[in-house]
Design a protein around this motif. Structure first.
Motif, mmCIF file in Angstrom:
data_model
loop_
_atom_site.group_PDB
_atom_site.id
_atom_site.type_symbol
_atom_site.label_atom_id
_atom_site.label_comp_id
_atom_site.label_asym_id
_atom_site.label_seq_id
_atom_site.Cartn_x
_atom_site.Cartn_y
_atom_site.Cartn_z
ATOM 1 N N SER A 20 0.837 -1.196 0.000
ATOM 2 C CA SER A 20 0.000 0.000 0.000
ATOM 3 C C SER A 20 0.873 1.249 0.000
ATOM 4 O O SER A 20 0.628 2.210 -0.722
ATOM 5 C CB SER A 20 -0.899 -0.016 1.238
ATOM 6 N N ALA A 21 1.914 1.201 0.816
ATOM 7 C CA ALA A 21 2.783 2.367 0.944
ATOM 8 C C ALA A 21 3.597 2.604 -0.325
ATOM 9 O O ALA A 21 3.636 3.715 -0.863
ATOM 10 C CB ALA A 21 3.717 2.171 2.146
ATOM 11 N N VAL A 22 4.232 1.560 -0.801
ATOM 12 C CA VAL A 22 5.106 1.712 -1.962
ATOM 13 C C VAL A 22 4.258 1.813 -3.216
ATOM 14 O O VAL A 22 3.465 0.923 -3.515
ATOM 15 C CB VAL A 22 6.049 0.499 -2.072
ATOM 16 N N LEU A 24 3.181 4.748 -6.787
ATOM 17 C CA LEU A 24 3.559 5.861 -7.658
ATOM 18 C C LEU A 24 4.197 6.967 -6.835
ATOM 19 O O LEU A 24 5.056 7.700 -7.315
ATOM 20 C CB LEU A 24 2.329 6.404 -8.369
ATOM 21 N N GLY A 25 3.754 7.089 -5.586
ATOM 22 C CA GLY A 25 4.295 8.108 -4.691
ATOM 23 C C GLY A 25 5.798 7.976 -4.534
ATOM 24 O O GLY A 25 6.510 8.975 -4.467
ATOM 25 N N ASN A 26 6.285 6.760 -4.481
ATOM 26 C CA ASN A 26 7.726 6.552 -4.291
ATOM 27 C C ASN A 26 8.503 6.696 -5.584
ATOM 28 O O ASN A 26 9.581 7.261 -5.614
ATOM 29 C CB ASN A 26 8.003 5.142 -3.765
ATOM 30 N N PHE A 101 -7.994 9.627 -9.317
ATOM 31 C CA PHE A 101 -6.942 10.133 -10.221
ATOM 32 C C PHE A 101 -5.707 9.232 -10.233
ATOM 33 O O PHE A 101 -5.003 9.133 -11.231
ATOM 34 C CB PHE A 101 -6.565 11.588 -9.901
ATOM 35 N N TYR A 102 -5.481 8.558 -9.108
ATOM 36 C CA TYR A 102 -4.323 7.649 -9.035
ATOM 37 C C TYR A 102 -4.437 6.577 -10.110
ATOM 38 O O TYR A 102 -3.466 6.212 -10.762
ATOM 39 C CB TYR A 102 -4.322 7.004 -7.649
ATOM 40 N N ASN A 103 -5.664 6.100 -10.305
ATOM 41 C CA ASN A 103 -5.895 5.053 -11.292
ATOM 42 C C ASN A 103 -5.576 5.538 -12.714
ATOM 43 O O ASN A 103 -5.144 4.755 -13.555
ATOM 44 C CB ASN A 103 -7.353 4.590 -11.200
ATOM 45 N N PHE A 221 3.086 11.605 4.079
ATOM 46 C CA PHE A 221 1.738 11.064 4.334
ATOM 47 C C PHE A 221 1.233 10.257 3.150
ATOM 48 O O PHE A 221 0.702 9.165 3.300
ATOM 49 C CB PHE A 221 0.752 12.193 4.663
ATOM 50 N N PHE A 222 1.389 10.831 1.969
ATOM 51 C CA PHE A 222 0.901 10.137 0.776
ATOM 52 C C PHE A 222 1.643 8.819 0.610
ATOM 53 O O PHE A 222 1.057 7.770 0.375
ATOM 54 C CB PHE A 222 1.123 11.026 -0.448
ATOM 55 N N SER A 223 2.947 8.886 0.770
ATOM 56 C CA SER A 223 3.761 7.708 0.527
ATOM 57 C C SER A 223 3.494 6.604 1.555
ATOM 58 O O SER A 223 3.458 5.427 1.209
ATOM 59 C CB SER A 223 5.237 8.097 0.526
HETATM 60 N N1 TRP Z 1 1.142 5.207 -0.775
HETATM 61 C C1 TRP Z 1 0.808 5.045 -2.140
HETATM 62 C C2 TRP Z 1 1.919 5.629 -2.983
HETATM 63 O O1 TRP Z 1 2.908 6.052 -2.477
HETATM 64 C C3 TRP Z 1 -0.525 5.630 -2.497
HETATM 65 C C4 TRP Z 1 -1.594 5.217 -1.576
HETATM 66 C C5 TRP Z 1 -2.104 3.972 -1.420
HETATM 67 C C6 TRP Z 1 -2.221 6.022 -0.633
HETATM 68 N N2 TRP Z 1 -3.024 3.969 -0.419
HETATM 69 C C7 TRP Z 1 -3.118 5.206 0.074
HETATM 70 C C8 TRP Z 1 -2.088 7.354 -0.314
HETATM 71 C C9 TRP Z 1 -3.850 5.720 1.104
HETATM 72 C C10 TRP Z 1 -2.836 7.874 0.703
HETATM 73 C C11 TRP Z 1 -3.701 7.070 1.419
HETATM 74 O O2 TRP Z 1 1.840 5.652 -4.178
#
Ligand code: TRP
Length: 465
Positions: A20-22, A24-26, A101-103, A221-223
């Motif tokens: 979940s964390a890793v 597009l953000g990373n 938008f992530y999609n 936070f996003f990441s």
């Molecule tokens: N963390 C993910 C990234 O870095 C994106 C993501 C997945 C996210 N689940 C999330 C961001 C929940 C905020 C909240 O690409």
């Protein structure tokens, strides 16, 4: 307590939460944010935000989820009261809007993978023009890629936490790591890689201001997927025997490492292509414009192999993140409205895909959406506006409210008790003091500041500093 089906093992949870964390953000966002914001200085700020604020908030989310065994809306209601439920609901809404938008961007990555591996993308003359045309004119293709990506996500989420999310994460996460390390080893052998590394590791403190602090916090936070209840949801699926502190520490470290490694890959590639680049002009196009240029210069065969591998990596990273973003609203419908999983997952997938259409069309296709509103020094497209509202502002706000909720309503002592299950030495430890002090004092102050300055700057065009 009623047993809730969840992750089968500690590794399963860690893989899913790290997945979940890793994302597009990373790999897409961190390198260009770092390049724009002063290289090493930003890296340092990001490290501080991640460990000082991100890690304790992650621990808070996971323990709230495990304590209440339910979705974010239910969790705030159960550990607090009806009014607090609204905060959980706002999180669910942020998840929906972020995924919309992530999609779209995940779809671009998938499209680039397909077009490099099976098409002739790398034989273009001008990759900037190619990308511009791709996102603004090839509407049919990018809609198909976005549908494919959402479908892929839904097919995994519908199988449930253990058979879907956990199984896929346990395969994809190690694969992602191997691809990334392989690419870095190659990148470091390229000419001029040292120049890039110098920029990456030399902090230029003159670049630090309130804007870079906000960006670093937003990025952290996003990441880490914090601030909207993704980890409340995942936390609701783990057992009482699990050590929340060490699991959160592993997830935080894994996320930070992948961001760091993505920078280590990208920056030498940039200096290979241009020994004296203007890093600060890097932007969202970095991955889609600069990298294909680099791949093309490697020759037709090697370029295709490395390029396709890279965009496969990006798509895989995005997929384990879209999974978590879809699981949050799904768990809300399942837990709060007793909707059957398949109905919840597929109706949300369709709804969120449709909500993403304006973002999809805002990259040049439709002028009205491309210059949707103007603030912060110029017109902003619809995708950027949604990102600003729901991730830049919404996530730190979610973290702020979680901190206030824990300190005033759920109580730190209840949280400590929850954490001590699976970690008998927690109460009275230095770690407990660190977590409690952060959640009670440091996080409300810092996140409050980030929230207010971001809100004023992004939506009202007022800069306080
Ligand atoms: N963390 C993910 C990234 O870095 C994106 C993501 C997945 C996210 N689940 C999330 C961001 C929940 C905020 C909240 O690409």
């Amino acid at each position: 307590m009623a047993s809730r089906s969840g992750f089968s093992s500690r590794i399963g949870f860690i893989a899913a939460a790290a997945g979940s964390a890793v994302g597009l953000g990373n790999i897409w966002r961190f390198p260009y944010e770092t390049a724009q914001n002063g290289g090493g200085a930003f890296l340092l700020l990001y490290l501080i935000c991640t460990f000082l604020i991100g890690f304790p908030i992650m621990v808070g989310e996971i323990s709230l989820g495990r304590n209440t065994q339910t979705d974010p809306f239910g969790a705030y209601k159960k550990a607090g009261n009806k009014n607090w439920g609204f905060v959980g609901f706002f999180g669910v809404l942020c998840g929906i809007m972020i995924l919309s938008f992530y999609n779209v961007i995940a779809g671009w990555s998938l499209g680039y993978f397909i077009q490099i591996a099976f098409g002739d993308l790398l034989s273009q003359a001008d990759f900037g023009a190619y990308f511009g045309n791709f996102v603004s004119n090839e509407i049919g293709s990018i809609i198909v890629y976005a549908i494919l990506f959402m479908l892929l996500t839904a097919v995994i989420v519908v199988r449930g936490v253990q058979d879907g999310i956990e199984t896929v994460a346990k395969i994809l996460m190690p694969m992602l790591f191997l691809i990334l390390v392989g690419l870095i080893v190659y990148a470091l052998t390229l000419p001029n890689s040292g120049k890039g590394l110098e920029y990456y590791f030399t902090p230029d403190f003159s670049k630090i201001n309130i804007g870079t602090i906000n960006s670093a916090m937003g990025q952290a936070f996003f990441s880490l997927s914090l601030g909207m209840g993704a980890l409340i949801t995942y936390g609701s699926y783990i057992s009482k025997k699990e050590n929340i502190i060490s699991s959160a520490a592993i997830v935080t470290t894994a996320d930070m490492s992948v961001a760091f490694l993505a920078g280590l890959l990208m920056i030498p590639l940039i200096t290979f292509q241009n020994p004296d680049p203007d890093f600060t002009s890097a932007g969202p196009g970095l991955v889609f414009i600069v990298l294909p240029e680099v791949f093309a210069s490697m020759g037709p065969v090697l370029g295709k192999v490395i390029g396709a591998t890279f965009f496969l990596l990006l798509s895989v990273a995005a997929l384990t993140s879209t999974i978590s973003l879809l699981e949050v609203p799904s768990s809300y419908l399942i837990d709060e409205h007793k909707v059957k999983r398949p109905v919840a997952v597929f109706s949300l997938a369709i709804l969120i895909f449709l909500l993403g259409i304006p973002s999809l069309l805002s990259q040049g296709a439709v002028p009205f959406l491309t210059e949707f509103v103007s603030y912060g020094g110029g017109p902003k497209d619809f995708l950027t506006v949604i990102n600003d509202i729901f991730s830049e502002i919404g996530l730190p706000l979610g973290g702020l409210l979680l901190s206030i909720f824990i300190s005033t309503t759920w109580k730190n002592s209840k949280m400590s008790e929850e954490i001590s299950s699976g970690n008998s030495k927690y109460i009275g430890s230095g770690m407990e003091t660190f977590i409690n002090v952060t959640i009670r004092y440091i996080s409300p102050i810092l996140l409050g500041l980030v929230f207010i300055t971001n809100l004023l700057e992004k939506l009202f065009d007022v800069s306080l500093f």
